[in-house]
Design an enzyme around this catalytic site. Sequence first.
Site, PDB file in Angstrom:
ATOM      1  CB  THR A  33       5.112 -18.523  -6.326  1.00  0.00           C
ATOM      2  OG1 THR A  33       5.777 -17.912  -7.434  1.00  0.00           O
ATOM      3  CG2 THR A  33       4.041 -17.566  -5.819  1.00  0.00           C
ATOM      4  N   GLY A  34       5.231 -18.400  -3.062  1.00  0.00           N
ATOM      5  CA  GLY A  34       4.555 -18.752  -1.813  1.00  0.00           C
ATOM      6  C   GLY A  34       5.389 -18.321  -0.629  1.00  0.00           C
ATOM      7  CB  THR A  36       7.747 -22.427   1.975  1.00  0.00           C
ATOM      8  OG1 THR A  36       6.483 -22.658   2.609  1.00  0.00           O
ATOM      9  CG2 THR A  36       8.828 -23.219   2.675  1.00  0.00           C
ATOM     10  CG  ASP A  89       7.587 -23.658  -6.135  1.00  0.00           C
ATOM     11  OD1 ASP A  89       7.198 -22.940  -5.187  1.00  0.00           O
ATOM     12  OD2 ASP A  89       7.033 -23.668  -7.244  1.00  0.00           O
ATOM     13  N   GLY A  90       7.790 -24.314  -3.009  1.00  0.00           N
ATOM     14  CA  GLY A  90       6.963 -24.892  -1.958  1.00  0.00           C
ATOM     15  C   GLY A  90       5.938 -25.832  -2.563  1.00  0.00           C
ATOM     16  N   GLY A 104      -1.894 -23.390  -4.633  1.00  0.00           N
ATOM     17  CA  GLY A 104      -2.651 -22.681  -3.601  1.00  0.00           C
ATOM     18  C   GLY A 104      -2.416 -21.179  -3.688  1.00  0.00           C
ATOM     19  N   GLY A 105      -1.236 -20.818  -4.131  1.00  0.00           N
ATOM     20  CA  GLY A 105      -0.899 -19.398  -4.281  1.00  0.00           C
ATOM     21  C   GLY A 105      -1.202 -18.867  -5.678  1.00  0.00           C
ATOM     22  CD  GLU A 111       4.027 -22.304  -8.055  1.00  0.00           C
ATOM     23  OE1 GLU A 111       4.276 -21.612  -7.070  1.00  0.00           O
ATOM     24  OE2 GLU A 111       3.087 -23.123  -8.072  1.00  0.00           O
ATOM     25  CE  LYS A 129       2.047 -26.201   3.125  1.00  0.00           C
ATOM     26  NZ  LYS A 129       3.103 -25.441   2.517  1.00  0.00           N
TER      27      LYS A 129
HETATM   28  C1  5RP Z   1       1.869 -21.311  -5.198  1.00  0.00           C
HETATM   29  C2  5RP Z   1       2.230 -22.630  -4.648  1.00  0.00           C
HETATM   30  C3  5RP Z   1       2.916 -22.656  -3.333  1.00  0.00           C
HETATM   31  O1  5RP Z   1       4.148 -23.279  -3.482  1.00  0.00           O
HETATM   32  C4  5RP Z   1       2.088 -23.411  -2.360  1.00  0.00           C
HETATM   33  O2  5RP Z   1       0.803 -22.814  -2.313  1.00  0.00           O
HETATM   34  C5  5RP Z   1       2.710 -23.413  -0.959  1.00  0.00           C
HETATM   35  O3  5RP Z   1       2.686 -22.125  -0.440  1.00  0.00           O
HETATM   36  P1  5RP Z   1       3.205 -21.805   1.012  1.00  0.00           P
HETATM   37  O4  5RP Z   1       4.676 -22.050   1.019  1.00  0.00           O
HETATM   38  O5  5RP Z   1       2.829 -20.362   1.245  1.00  0.00           O
HETATM   39  O6  5RP Z   1       2.474 -22.736   1.962  1.00  0.00           O
HETATM   40  O7  5RP Z   1       2.004 -23.666  -5.232  1.00  0.00           O
HETATM   41  O8  5RP Z   1       1.138 -21.423  -6.390  1.00  0.00           O
END
Ligand code: 5RP
Length: 260
Positions: A33-34, A36, A89-90, A104-105, A111, A129
């Site tokens: 999710t997110g 990326t 995943d991001g 963060g999302g 996840e 990051k």
């Molecule tokens: C969501 C997450 C995302 O992977 C993380 O916040 C990175 O998001 P982005 O790719 O928008 O920077 O952990 O719960």
Amino acid sequence: MAADLNPIDKAKYVAAKRAVDFVEDGMRLGLGTGSTAAWMVRCLGEMVREDGLQVTGVATSTRTAELAREVGITVKTLDEVKWLDLTIDGADEFDPNLNLIKGGGGALLQEKIVATASDQMIVIAEPAKEVTGLGAFPLPVEVIPFGWQTTKALIEEVLVNLDVLGRSTSLRLSGEEPYRTDEGNFIIDLHLKRIANPQQASLVLNQIPGVVENGLFLDICDIIVIGNGDGTVEVRNINDGTVEREKIEILEGDNLFNLS
Ligand code: 5RP
């Protein structure tokens, strides 16, 4: 068109595009999710639609499930699939050992369940990051709404005995209301600045009854694909210690938004 992206989206896109090279026909995939991860879902969708790739996706949030279906990926629940070959995943932060802060999302619980139920986890991220030690990004902790203020106070109490640089906490909001996760829970963000012992922090936090899970992903990630705005990527594999760099070709025809 993918060729017209700004540098930040280009970095996310090339990381995603390199990561989906690891996907093989027939795989059961965890879909992160997110922003990326959304690029990764679009890249996968393109492979499904144009190359006939057959995969089954397990989404880590309702938003990812919606996007995956929209781009043509078959989505099932983790209970239907039970175990996954690969999760992509991001992350919000990664350290040299590929330990992560995520959430963060707001999707950290699904996840973490999905990544833990996978043979392999690949994280896709931009260089910003990367940290030498986790904790600059606020650590999300998912808590049950019942008695959340007591849970928050208990979290603050255990932080006193943890080797961290900051100890303030905040309830995540969505407008004026508490942010709700897909499970209907709340998130408390811990502003720790630096977490000297993430393993200990994770164990101690998860022992508090109202805490469902925390955003520390420790010893879960196998490979990180770091995308850059110039279209190059770095692929680091923590298991075999390899680091590879390459340039990803963005074709004029790469069209991740036209789903027809
Ligand atoms: C969501 C997450 C995302 O992977 C993380 O916040 C990175 O998001 P982005 O790719 O928008 O920077 O952990 O719960």
